[in-house]
Each structure stands twice: as structure tokens, then as C-alpha cells.
Scaffold this motif. Sequence first.
Motif, PDB file in Angstrom:
ATOM      1  N   ALA A  29       0.814  -1.223   0.000  1.00  0.00           N
ATOM      2  CA  ALA A  29       0.000   0.000   0.000  1.00  0.00           C
ATOM      3  C   ALA A  29       0.848   1.274   0.000  1.00  0.00           C
ATOM      4  O   ALA A  29       0.566   2.201  -0.782  1.00  0.00           O
ATOM      5  CB  ALA A  29      -0.979  -0.015   1.178  1.00  0.00           C
ATOM      6  N   PRO A  30       1.894   1.354   0.838  1.00  0.00           N
ATOM      7  CA  PRO A  30       2.698   2.581   0.811  1.00  0.00           C
ATOM      8  C   PRO A  30       3.374   2.821  -0.540  1.00  0.00           C
ATOM      9  O   PRO A  30       3.559   3.964  -0.954  1.00  0.00           O
ATOM     10  CB  PRO A  30       3.748   2.347   1.901  1.00  0.00           C
ATOM     11  N   VAL A  31       3.744   1.762  -1.211  1.00  0.00           N
ATOM     12  CA  VAL A  31       4.400   1.905  -2.517  1.00  0.00           C
ATOM     13  C   VAL A  31       3.399   2.366  -3.562  1.00  0.00           C
ATOM     14  O   VAL A  31       3.636   3.302  -4.321  1.00  0.00           O
ATOM     15  CB  VAL A  31       5.032   0.565  -2.985  1.00  0.00           C
ATOM     16  N   GLN A  32       2.248   1.683  -3.563  1.00  0.00           N
ATOM     17  CA  GLN A  32       1.253   1.986  -4.595  1.00  0.00           C
ATOM     18  C   GLN A  32       0.304   3.108  -4.186  1.00  0.00           C
ATOM     19  O   GLN A  32      -0.418   3.629  -5.018  1.00  0.00           O
ATOM     20  CB  GLN A  32       0.465   0.712  -4.933  1.00  0.00           C
ATOM     21  N   GLY A  33       0.311   3.431  -2.914  1.00  0.00           N
ATOM     22  CA  GLY A  33      -0.496   4.562  -2.447  1.00  0.00           C
ATOM     23  C   GLY A  33      -1.974   4.276  -2.377  1.00  0.00           C
ATOM     24  O   GLY A  33      -2.785   5.168  -2.597  1.00  0.00           O
ATOM     25  N   PHE A  34      -2.335   3.023  -2.068  1.00  0.00           N
ATOM     26  CA  PHE A  34      -3.776   2.781  -1.909  1.00  0.00           C
ATOM     27  C   PHE A  34      -4.156   2.770  -0.431  1.00  0.00           C
ATOM     28  O   PHE A  34      -3.385   2.366   0.428  1.00  0.00           O
ATOM     29  CB  PHE A  34      -4.237   1.500  -2.616  1.00  0.00           C
ATOM     30  N   ASP A  35      -5.363   3.257  -0.147  1.00  0.00           N
ATOM     31  CA  ASP A  35      -5.855   3.358   1.222  1.00  0.00           C
ATOM     32  C   ASP A  35      -6.809   2.234   1.578  1.00  0.00           C
ATOM     33  O   ASP A  35      -7.765   2.452   2.314  1.00  0.00           O
ATOM     34  CB  ASP A  35      -6.567   4.706   1.420  1.00  0.00           C
ATOM     35  N   SER A  36      -6.602   1.056   1.048  1.00  0.00           N
ATOM     36  CA  SER A  36      -7.444  -0.079   1.419  1.00  0.00           C
ATOM     37  C   SER A  36      -6.646  -0.960   2.365  1.00  0.00           C
ATOM     38  O   SER A  36      -5.517  -1.347   2.040  1.00  0.00           O
ATOM     39  CB  SER A  36      -7.792  -0.909   0.185  1.00  0.00           C
ATOM     40  N   TYR A  37      -7.229  -1.283   3.506  1.00  0.00           N
ATOM     41  CA  TYR A  37      -6.548  -2.210   4.406  1.00  0.00           C
ATOM     42  C   TYR A  37      -6.883  -3.631   3.964  1.00  0.00           C
ATOM     43  O   TYR A  37      -7.998  -3.921   3.537  1.00  0.00           O
ATOM     44  CB  TYR A  37      -6.990  -1.979   5.852  1.00  0.00           C
ATOM     45  N   VAL A  38      -5.918  -4.523   4.066  1.00  0.00           N
ATOM     46  CA  VAL A  38      -6.161  -5.920   3.697  1.00  0.00           C
ATOM     47  C   VAL A  38      -5.897  -6.804   4.905  1.00  0.00           C
ATOM     48  O   VAL A  38      -4.815  -6.757   5.483  1.00  0.00           O
ATOM     49  CB  VAL A  38      -5.257  -6.376   2.522  1.00  0.00           C
ATOM     50  N   LYS A  39      -6.905  -7.576   5.281  1.00  0.00           N
ATOM     51  CA  LYS A  39      -6.769  -8.443   6.459  1.00  0.00           C
ATOM     52  C   LYS A  39      -6.958  -9.896   6.055  1.00  0.00           C
ATOM     53  O   LYS A  39      -7.882 -10.230   5.315  1.00  0.00           O
ATOM     54  CB  LYS A  39      -7.848  -8.049   7.479  1.00  0.00           C
ATOM     55  N   GLY A  40      -6.102 -10.769   6.553  1.00  0.00           N
ATOM     56  CA  GLY A  40      -6.248 -12.207   6.319  1.00  0.00           C
ATOM     57  C   GLY A  40      -6.801 -12.880   7.557  1.00  0.00           C
ATOM     58  O   GLY A  40      -6.434 -12.516   8.678  1.00  0.00           O
ATOM     59  N   THR A  41      -7.673 -13.855   7.373  1.00  0.00           N
ATOM     60  CA  THR A  41      -8.335 -14.466   8.533  1.00  0.00           C
ATOM     61  C   THR A  41      -8.948 -15.810   8.165  1.00  0.00           C
ATOM     62  O   THR A  41      -9.105 -16.133   6.986  1.00  0.00           O
ATOM     63  CB  THR A  41      -9.455 -13.519   9.041  1.00  0.00           C
ATOM     64  N   SER A  42      -9.311 -16.587   9.223  1.00  0.00           N
ATOM     65  CA  SER A  42     -10.175 -17.753   8.978  1.00  0.00           C
ATOM     66  C   SER A  42     -11.455 -17.598   9.808  1.00  0.00           C
ATOM     67  O   SER A  42     -12.241 -18.529   9.913  1.00  0.00           O
ATOM     68  CB  SER A  42      -9.454 -19.044   9.347  1.00  0.00           C
ATOM     69  N   ASN A  43     -11.615 -16.417  10.387  1.00  0.00           N
ATOM     70  CA  ASN A  43     -12.749 -16.158  11.280  1.00  0.00           C
ATOM     71  C   ASN A  43     -13.763 -15.245  10.557  1.00  0.00           C
ATOM     72  O   ASN A  43     -13.472 -14.097  10.259  1.00  0.00           O
ATOM     73  CB  ASN A  43     -12.206 -15.477  12.544  1.00  0.00           C
ATOM     74  N   TYR A  44     -14.961 -15.788  10.355  1.00  0.00           N
ATOM     75  CA  TYR A  44     -15.959 -15.024   9.589  1.00  0.00           C
ATOM     76  C   TYR A  44     -16.454 -13.777  10.311  1.00  0.00           C
ATOM     77  O   TYR A  44     -17.041 -12.904   9.681  1.00  0.00           O
ATOM     78  CB  TYR A  44     -17.129 -15.932   9.191  1.00  0.00           C
ATOM     79  N   GLU A  45     -16.203 -13.710  11.623  1.00  0.00           N
ATOM     80  CA  GLU A  45     -16.573 -12.469  12.320  1.00  0.00           C
ATOM     81  C   GLU A  45     -15.905 -11.266  11.667  1.00  0.00           C
ATOM     82  O   GLU A  45     -16.456 -10.169  11.634  1.00  0.00           O
ATOM     83  CB  GLU A  45     -16.143 -12.543  13.785  1.00  0.00           C
ATOM     84  N   ASP A  46     -14.704 -11.496  11.145  1.00  0.00           N
ATOM     85  CA  ASP A  46     -13.966 -10.393  10.499  1.00  0.00           C
ATOM     86  C   ASP A  46     -14.642  -9.910   9.218  1.00  0.00           C
ATOM     87  O   ASP A  46     -14.328  -8.836   8.713  1.00  0.00           O
ATOM     88  CB  ASP A  46     -12.537 -10.836  10.162  1.00  0.00           C
ATOM     89  N   THR A  47     -15.543 -10.721   8.680  1.00  0.00           N
ATOM     90  CA  THR A  47     -16.199 -10.326   7.419  1.00  0.00           C
ATOM     91  C   THR A  47     -17.485  -9.545   7.673  1.00  0.00           C
ATOM     92  O   THR A  47     -18.148  -9.123   6.717  1.00  0.00           O
ATOM     93  CB  THR A  47     -16.581 -11.559   6.563  1.00  0.00           C
ATOM     94  N   ALA A  48     -17.841  -9.364   8.948  1.00  0.00           N
ATOM     95  CA  ALA A  48     -19.159  -8.812   9.283  1.00  0.00           C
ATOM     96  C   ALA A  48     -19.463  -7.524   8.521  1.00  0.00           C
ATOM     97  O   ALA A  48     -18.614  -6.641   8.383  1.00  0.00           O
ATOM     98  CB  ALA A  48     -19.256  -8.562  10.785  1.00  0.00           C
ATOM     99  N   ASN A  49     -20.683  -7.454   8.041  1.00  0.00           N
ATOM    100  CA  ASN A  49     -21.197  -6.272   7.330  1.00  0.00           C
ATOM    101  C   ASN A  49     -20.434  -5.944   6.039  1.00  0.00           C
ATOM    102  O   ASN A  49     -20.268  -4.767   5.708  1.00  0.00           O
ATOM    103  CB  ASN A  49     -21.240  -5.048   8.253  1.00  0.00           C
ATOM    104  N   SER A  50     -20.009  -6.949   5.344  1.00  0.00           N
ATOM    105  CA  SER A  50     -19.395  -6.715   4.030  1.00  0.00           C
ATOM    106  C   SER A  50     -20.453  -6.190   3.066  1.00  0.00           C
ATOM    107  O   SER A  50     -21.625  -6.579   3.139  1.00  0.00           O
ATOM    108  CB  SER A  50     -18.839  -8.017   3.447  1.00  0.00           C
ATOM    109  N   ASP A  51     -20.036  -5.328   2.157  1.00  0.00           N
ATOM    110  CA  ASP A  51     -20.940  -4.862   1.101  1.00  0.00           C
ATOM    111  C   ASP A  51     -20.991  -5.883  -0.032  1.00  0.00           C
ATOM    112  O   ASP A  51     -22.048  -6.169  -0.581  1.00  0.00           O
ATOM    113  CB  ASP A  51     -20.461  -3.509   0.572  1.00  0.00           C
ATOM    114  N   VAL A  52     -19.822  -6.375  -0.392  1.00  0.00           N
ATOM    115  CA  VAL A  52     -19.740  -7.383  -1.446  1.00  0.00           C
ATOM    116  C   VAL A  52     -18.903  -8.561  -0.939  1.00  0.00           C
ATOM    117  O   VAL A  52     -17.876  -8.365  -0.280  1.00  0.00           O
ATOM    118  CB  VAL A  52     -19.102  -6.788  -2.724  1.00  0.00           C
ATOM    119  N   VAL A  53     -19.381  -9.765  -1.204  1.00  0.00           N
ATOM    120  CA  VAL A  53     -18.610 -10.964  -0.866  1.00  0.00           C
ATOM    121  C   VAL A  53     -18.328 -11.723  -2.156  1.00  0.00           C
ATOM    122  O   VAL A  53     -19.245 -11.994  -2.944  1.00  0.00           O
ATOM    123  CB  VAL A  53     -19.372 -11.869   0.124  1.00  0.00           C
ATOM    124  N   ILE A  54     -17.069 -12.020  -2.366  1.00  0.00           N
ATOM    125  CA  ILE A  54     -16.646 -12.743  -3.562  1.00  0.00           C
ATOM    126  C   ILE A  54     -16.273 -14.165  -3.152  1.00  0.00           C
ATOM    127  O   ILE A  54     -15.485 -14.349  -2.214  1.00  0.00           O
ATOM    128  CB  ILE A  54     -15.428 -12.024  -4.186  1.00  0.00           C
TER     129      ILE A  54
END
Length: 310
Positions: A53-78
Motif C-alpha cells: 500500500a505505501p508503494v502503490q499509495g492505496f488506502d485499502s486495508y487488507v486483512k487475512g483471517t479464517s474467522n468469519y466475524e472479520d467479514t461482518a457487514n461486508s458490502d460485497v462478498v466474492i
Amino acid sequence: LKRKKISVIGAGFTGATAAFLAAQKELGDVVLVDIPEAENPTKGKALDMWEAAPVQGFDSYVKGTSNYEDTANSDVVIITAGVARKPGMSRDDLVQINQKVMKSVSSQIAKYSPNSTIIVLTNPVDAMTYTVYKETGFPKNRVIGQSGVLDTARFCAFVAEELNISVKDIRGFVLGGHGDTMVPLTRYSYAGGIPLEKLIAPERLEEIVQRTRVGGGEIVNLLGNGSAYYAPAAAIIEMAEAIIKDQKRVLPSIAYLEGEYGYDGIYLGVPTLLGADGVEKIFELDLTENEKAALDVSAQAVRDVMTVLE
Ligand code: APR
């Protein structure tokens, strides 16, 4: 304006590539999910993306997980979870394994992101999208499958190469199931507004169509141990972007049909309007007898796979 949230289920080749594209395009914060056994590599992939992100300058955080609680209230799920093809396998060979995966993933999405729009990529995609529709109980406009954007992209790539014309100016049009039984409408395909049928001889155009039909298999054979993921990921992110930004794009989607084109109760690739409400409209076109017959074959192929569903 609150930042959007995109969850990508399945952190394999396609899922990871899609997650990175979503972050680079700043579609929103991205959550990459895989099974508990793959939690560390999933976290590692997500962290690796975030460190770009700092190199490319994007403001999206990326989180890795196996816990679906982290996905709560997603707008889009792929959904890209499941197994991919190996040489000698058809997409339909994956049906039973991947249906189980769809069932478990669907219940988690319905629990944590009941208002999300789901885009399915896992193959055989028409039947898997149907499974997710049934298992989540979501309205049909919010459960969509990806195939036509990819099939069209393959067609356009081959045409651009053939004519030595920019891919930006090539427009293709595909109906039906994914891959081998898809129905490309060459009469709706253009280079800079000029019908392709005026630029390419019929036999040559048919060869390009045929190469497109088996385009997934061409990649499977070249890779040797898996299936395509760069173009599939790009395709699914184009659909996600249309929904997240309410772009009202006219894109082919695998949509639930209730009488459109004469089919009822199946998911099939048709031209759709994609916006904030998912599939906001299905465009119905008049088909020639040959096109309708080809679409019937495609619909029957989807139904054949659906009979294997449990
Ligand atoms: N929940 C979450 N992730 C799962 C689950 C599950 N229940 N089951 C499997 N997965 C994960 C795997 O652990 C793996 O990381 O899905 C990922 C699939 O990744 P790959 O094997 O790399 O497959 P990929 O090439 O990405 O294809 C995925 O997309 O295009 C389709 O046909 C393709 O169905 C296949 C899917």
C-alpha cells in the motif's frame, strides 16, 4: 462516506489476485478468508498486500483471517473457495466437492453479512451460484455468478490480437453457461463500433469463437496444475466495482431466470445491468433460431449439472 468492505472467500490463486486488485483499485477494505488450516498463509498474503500500500499509495486495508466475524457487514462478498480444475478435468467434475464448500460458506455469509451482494466464481459456476442462492436465502438480485465477463474478455483479447487493434475498442457479447457451451453473439461484437463480422472472415471468426469456448482449458493445459486466475480475478473485480460504485454497467452476469429467455428456475449467463442493487435488470434480446438453439444446449448443460446437486 464510510469505506466499503469487500470479503474474498478462498485465498488461493484467484482469491488472492482478486483481493489485491480490489485493494489497488481502492474499492474498500478487503478481508481475505480461508479455512483454519490455511490461516497463516492467508494472513501472510494479506499482510504482503498491505505492505504494498505505501508503494502503490492505496488506502485499502487488507486483512487475512479464517474467522468469519472479520467479514461482518461486508458490502460485497466474492466466493472463490473450493477446488480448481487439473488437466483432464471438466468444470463439472468439481461439483460435489465445491457444493459442500458453497454450503458452509453460504451460512457464514448469511450470518455475518445478511445485506451483502455475493459474486460467485467457484466452478461449475452456474450450479454453484444456484447453490449459494438457495443456501443463503438472499434475494436473487444479490446472488450473482461470474462467467460472461471472463468469456467476453478472452474473446476480445483474441480479436484484438487478430486485428492488431487496441483491446479498448473491442466489444464482445456472450450468453449462456460458462465456457464450452457459451453462446457468443458475434453480431453484437464490435471494433470501435464496426461490426466484427465486417472485419473478420466468418471461418476465422468461428475459429476465434471456438478458441474462446475452450479458453479455460487452454490455460489449464498450459499451467499443468490449476486453472486460470489473473483474468478471472480481473473479471470478478469489474463486477464488484460496478456494484460498489453503483456504476449501472451493462455486463454479462450469471443471473437467476424466472421466465426470461424462456427459462425458469436456473442461473444462466445473460446481459444485465449491474449497480448498487446487484442485478438491477436483465436485458432480453430477440435471438435467431440458431442462437436460441445454442442457448437451449447451454441451459440444458447447466440443468444436467444441477441434477447432481444434493
Ligand atoms: N472456506 C474457505 N476457503 C476454502 C474452503 C472453505 N470451505 N475450501 C477450500 N478453500 C480454499 C482453499 O484452501 C484454497 O486456498 O479455496 C482456495 C482455492 O484456491 P486454489 O486452489 O488456488 O483455486 P483457484 O485457482 O483460486 O480457483 C478457485 O475458482 O475459477 C474457479 O474453478 C476455479 O472453482 C475454482 C475456484
